[in-house]
Design a protein around this motif. Structure first.
Motif, PDB file in Angstrom:
ATOM      1  N   LEU A 175       0.810  -1.349   0.118  1.00  0.00           N
ATOM      2  CA  LEU A 175       0.108   0.038  -0.041  1.00  0.00           C
ATOM      3  C   LEU A 175       0.927   1.447  -0.043  1.00  0.00           C
ATOM      4  CD1 LEU A 175      -2.878  -1.094   2.751  1.00  0.00           C
ATOM      5  CD2 LEU A 175      -2.944  -0.715   0.244  1.00  0.00           C
ATOM      6  N   SER A 176       2.293   1.220   0.367  1.00  0.00           N
ATOM      7  CA  SER A 176       2.872   2.326   0.486  1.00  0.00           C
ATOM      8  C   SER A 176       3.373   3.015  -0.684  1.00  0.00           C
ATOM      9  CB  SER A 176       4.333   2.250   0.931  1.00  0.00           C
ATOM     10  OG  SER A 176       3.883   1.871   2.615  1.00  0.00           O
ATOM     11  N   SER A 177       3.089   1.981  -1.842  1.00  0.00           N
ATOM     12  CA  SER A 177       3.175   2.428  -3.374  1.00  0.00           C
ATOM     13  C   SER A 177       2.277   3.430  -3.785  1.00  0.00           C
ATOM     14  CB  SER A 177       3.352   1.157  -4.316  1.00  0.00           C
ATOM     15  OG  SER A 177       2.143   0.367  -4.495  1.00  0.00           O
ATOM     16  N   ARG A 178       1.108   3.634  -3.092  1.00  0.00           N
ATOM     17  CA  ARG A 178      -0.068   4.520  -3.439  1.00  0.00           C
ATOM     18  C   ARG A 178       0.149   6.140  -3.251  1.00  0.00           C
ATOM     19  NH1 ARG A 178      -0.520  -0.480  -4.080  1.00  0.00           N
ATOM     20  NH2 ARG A 178      -2.569  -1.556  -3.830  1.00  0.00           N
ATOM     21  N   PHE A 179       1.477   6.364  -2.769  1.00  0.00           N
ATOM     22  CA  PHE A 179       1.793   7.713  -2.254  1.00  0.00           C
ATOM     23  C   PHE A 179       2.842   8.059  -3.127  1.00  0.00           C
ATOM     24  CE2 PHE A 179      -0.080   5.427   1.175  1.00  0.00           C
ATOM     25  CZ  PHE A 179      -0.927   6.133   1.659  1.00  0.00           C
ATOM     26  N   PRO A 180       2.924   9.495  -3.591  1.00  0.00           N
ATOM     27  CA  PRO A 180       4.018  10.256  -4.318  1.00  0.00           C
ATOM     28  C   PRO A 180       5.007  10.119  -3.187  1.00  0.00           C
ATOM     29  CG  PRO A 180       2.333  11.923  -3.696  1.00  0.00           C
ATOM     30  CD  PRO A 180       1.519  10.541  -3.246  1.00  0.00           C
ATOM     31  N   TYR A 181       6.253  10.014  -3.881  1.00  0.00           N
ATOM     32  CA  TYR A 181       7.419  10.211  -3.296  1.00  0.00           C
ATOM     33  C   TYR A 181       7.655  11.696  -2.392  1.00  0.00           C
ATOM     34  CZ  TYR A 181       8.935   6.158  -6.004  1.00  0.00           C
ATOM     35  OH  TYR A 181       9.045   4.675  -6.544  1.00  0.00           O
ATOM     36  N   GLY A 182       8.013  11.360  -1.233  1.00  0.00           N
ATOM     37  CA  GLY A 182       8.347  12.698  -0.396  1.00  0.00           C
ATOM     38  C   GLY A 182       6.921  12.866   0.380  1.00  0.00           C
ATOM     39  N   GLU A 183       5.838  12.398   0.176  1.00  0.00           N
ATOM     40  CA  GLU A 183       4.641  12.454   1.256  1.00  0.00           C
ATOM     41  C   GLU A 183       4.882  11.399   2.400  1.00  0.00           C
ATOM     42  OE1 GLU A 183      -0.129  11.925   1.422  1.00  0.00           O
ATOM     43  OE2 GLU A 183       0.752  12.717  -0.419  1.00  0.00           O
ATOM     44  N   GLU A 184       4.838  11.943   3.421  1.00  0.00           N
ATOM     45  CA  GLU A 184       5.285  11.086   4.619  1.00  0.00           C
ATOM     46  C   GLU A 184       4.120   9.889   4.635  1.00  0.00           C
ATOM     47  OE1 GLU A 184       5.645  11.109   9.496  1.00  0.00           O
ATOM     48  OE2 GLU A 184       4.993  12.854   8.352  1.00  0.00           O
ATOM     49  N   ILE A 185       4.318   8.617   4.938  1.00  0.00           N
ATOM     50  CA  ILE A 185       3.450   7.607   5.223  1.00  0.00           C
ATOM     51  C   ILE A 185       3.068   7.249   6.624  1.00  0.00           C
ATOM     52  CG2 ILE A 185       3.222   5.000   4.411  1.00  0.00           C
ATOM     53  CD1 ILE A 185       4.957   5.468   2.268  1.00  0.00           C
ATOM     54  N   THR A 186       1.975   7.191   6.847  1.00  0.00           N
ATOM     55  CA  THR A 186       1.712   6.624   8.277  1.00  0.00           C
ATOM     56  C   THR A 186       0.685   5.783   8.168  1.00  0.00           C
ATOM     57  OG1 THR A 186      -0.467   8.341   8.249  1.00  0.00           O
ATOM     58  CG2 THR A 186       1.649   9.347   8.988  1.00  0.00           C
ATOM     59  N   VAL A 187       0.391   4.884   9.128  1.00  0.00           N
ATOM     60  CA  VAL A 187      -0.332   3.739   9.428  1.00  0.00           C
ATOM     61  C   VAL A 187      -1.998   4.225   8.967  1.00  0.00           C
ATOM     62  CG1 VAL A 187      -1.491   2.167  11.026  1.00  0.00           C
ATOM     63  CG2 VAL A 187       0.933   2.586  11.045  1.00  0.00           C
ATOM     64  N   ALA A 188      -2.325   5.280   9.636  1.00  0.00           N
ATOM     65  CA  ALA A 188      -3.712   5.856   9.268  1.00  0.00           C
ATOM     66  C   ALA A 188      -3.934   5.924   7.673  1.00  0.00           C
ATOM     67  CB  ALA A 188      -3.829   7.194  10.097  1.00  0.00           C
ATOM     68  N   LYS A 189      -2.928   6.546   7.208  1.00  0.00           N
ATOM     69  CA  LYS A 189      -3.005   6.814   5.672  1.00  0.00           C
ATOM     70  C   LYS A 189      -2.986   5.362   4.896  1.00  0.00           C
ATOM     71  CE  LYS A 189      -0.596  11.336   5.165  1.00  0.00           C
ATOM     72  NZ  LYS A 189       0.532  11.816   4.553  1.00  0.00           N
ATOM     73  N   LEU A 190      -2.181   4.542   5.412  1.00  0.00           N
ATOM     74  CA  LEU A 190      -2.261   3.320   4.875  1.00  0.00           C
ATOM     75  C   LEU A 190      -3.742   2.493   5.111  1.00  0.00           C
ATOM     76  CD1 LEU A 190       1.143   1.735   5.888  1.00  0.00           C
ATOM     77  CD2 LEU A 190       0.504   2.500   3.433  1.00  0.00           C
ATOM     78  N   GLN A 191      -4.229   2.678   6.216  1.00  0.00           N
ATOM     79  CA  GLN A 191      -5.436   1.982   6.487  1.00  0.00           C
ATOM     80  C   GLN A 191      -6.743   2.709   5.410  1.00  0.00           C
ATOM     81  OE1 GLN A 191      -5.500   2.579  10.554  1.00  0.00           O
ATOM     82  NE2 GLN A 191      -4.691   0.609  11.104  1.00  0.00           N
ATOM     83  N   ARG A 192      -6.418   4.074   5.271  1.00  0.00           N
ATOM     84  CA  ARG A 192      -7.401   4.894   4.702  1.00  0.00           C
ATOM     85  C   ARG A 192      -7.517   4.240   3.324  1.00  0.00           C
ATOM     86  NH1 ARG A 192      -6.579  10.970   4.296  1.00  0.00           N
ATOM     87  NH2 ARG A 192      -4.655  10.608   3.039  1.00  0.00           N
ATOM     88  N   VAL A 193      -6.081   4.109   2.545  1.00  0.00           N
ATOM     89  CA  VAL A 193      -6.240   3.762   1.263  1.00  0.00           C
ATOM     90  C   VAL A 193      -6.701   2.185   1.187  1.00  0.00           C
ATOM     91  CG1 VAL A 193      -4.568   2.792  -0.416  1.00  0.00           C
ATOM     92  CG2 VAL A 193      -4.033   4.942   0.442  1.00  0.00           C
ATOM     93  N   GLY A 194      -6.504   1.295   2.042  1.00  0.00           N
ATOM     94  CA  GLY A 194      -6.855  -0.028   2.217  1.00  0.00           C
ATOM     95  C   GLY A 194      -8.241  -0.040   2.167  1.00  0.00           C
ATOM     96  N   ARG A 195      -8.802   0.679   3.030  1.00  0.00           N
ATOM     97  CA  ARG A 195     -10.401   0.800   2.852  1.00  0.00           C
ATOM     98  C   ARG A 195     -11.105   1.073   1.572  1.00  0.00           C
ATOM     99  NH1 ARG A 195     -12.467   3.761   8.217  1.00  0.00           N
ATOM    100  NH2 ARG A 195     -14.389   2.814   7.690  1.00  0.00           N
ATOM    101  N   ALA A 196     -10.369   2.042   0.909  1.00  0.00           N
ATOM    102  CA  ALA A 196     -10.876   2.433  -0.290  1.00  0.00           C
ATOM    103  C   ALA A 196     -10.805   1.583  -1.254  1.00  0.00           C
ATOM    104  CB  ALA A 196     -10.341   3.797  -0.567  1.00  0.00           C
TER     105      ALA A 196
END
Length: 272
Positions: A175-196
């Motif tokens: 799921l970390s591959s869903r974010f543009p380079y340079g944008e911080e990745i957090t567990v909450a963001k990963l969960q948000r993408v996963g739910r979507a």
């Protein structure tokens, strides 16, 4: 030619005598696990890394597939999110992910008496930007598919010929591959993408991505599915669902799905 490569793969794995497979449940590592089990039996072990960047259903798929193959399967936890070099999402983020993975797998392999850790890297992967491959090599991992020159298409052909029902399973990078380079990745963001993405999967879609940039979700689908998707679904309901997950804006990428799309910024930078 393909059967010859399969025999080379079998020979290579047989010569290892004992091998631990870095097994994500994707078709590449599943093929390696299948062939390893066929030639090594209980001297092969598949290990899946569980972390916030892996969707729970993908872990369950890995378990089901391993059980059907018959190979022994274990799950370990990795903690790449604790490393700021990973969470800050630099262009070589995958290097730190694979470093954590193989720093976890290598001691486990040695402790259990497996002289080799092998992964599912195929010949085509060597032509793409994959900093994680370097991290794996530095830690002594082997890539049997790449070593015998098996391409991604050939992986699927071999998986089909060996009777693996998941031979045409869509690729599911972390799921970390869903974010543009340079944008911080957090567990909450990963969960948000996963739910979507789970929401879209439940609509019957398979080959998709939800790219996340700030508060915006960008849905990528195969171009030929876009028109039907727009007409067949209640978009206001979808937007409400995505907003309940934490997104403010929901967009649809008109170019359509393309694996590795976020790497195009690296190509543009290198051409300037």
């Amino acid at each position: 030619m393909l059967l010859q490569k399969l025999e080379q793969l079998r020979t290579l794995l047989a010569e290892m005598e004992r091998a631990l497979i870095a097994y994500s449940g994707g078709i590449d590592s599943t093929l390696v696990a299948k062939v390893a089990y066929d030639v090594l039996g209980d001297r092969a072990l598949a290990v899946t890394a569980e972390s916030p960047s892996l969707m729970p259903e993908d872990l369950e798929d890995a378990r089901i597939q391993a059980a059907e193959i018959g190979i022994a399967h274990e799950v370990v936890n990795t903690h790449e999110m604790d490393n700021p070099n990973y969470a800050s999402n630099p262009v070589n983020r995958c290097y730190f992910c694979k470093s954590e993975l193989h720093d976890t797998l290598k001691p486990l392999a040695l402790e259990r008496g497996y002289p080799y850790v092998v992964d599912g890297v195929n010949a085509d992967d060597l032509q793409d930007y994959r900093p994680g491959i370097q991290a794996a090599k530095e830690r002594g991992a082997r890539s049997p598919l790449a070593e015998v020159g098996i391409s991604k298409l050939e992986v699927r052909e071999l998986a089909k010929s060996l009777g693996l029902p998941w031979w045409n399973k869509p690729a599911q990078p972390c799921l970390s591959s869903r974010f543009p380079y340079g944008e911080e990745i957090t567990v909450a963001k990963l969960q948000r993408v996963g739910r979507a993405e789970r929401y879209l999967r439940d609509l019957g879609l398979q080959n998709l991505r939800v790219r996340s940039e700030g508060d915006t979700a960008r849905i990528e689908l195969p171009p030929e599915q876009i028109k039907e998707f727009v007409s067949a679904n209640d978009l206001s309901t979808l937007v409400t669902a995505f907003q309940s997950y934490g997104f403010l804006y929901v967009t649809l990428d008109l170019e359509g799905f393309r694996s590795g799309k976020l790497n195009q910024v690296l190509q543009l930078a290198s051409s300037n």
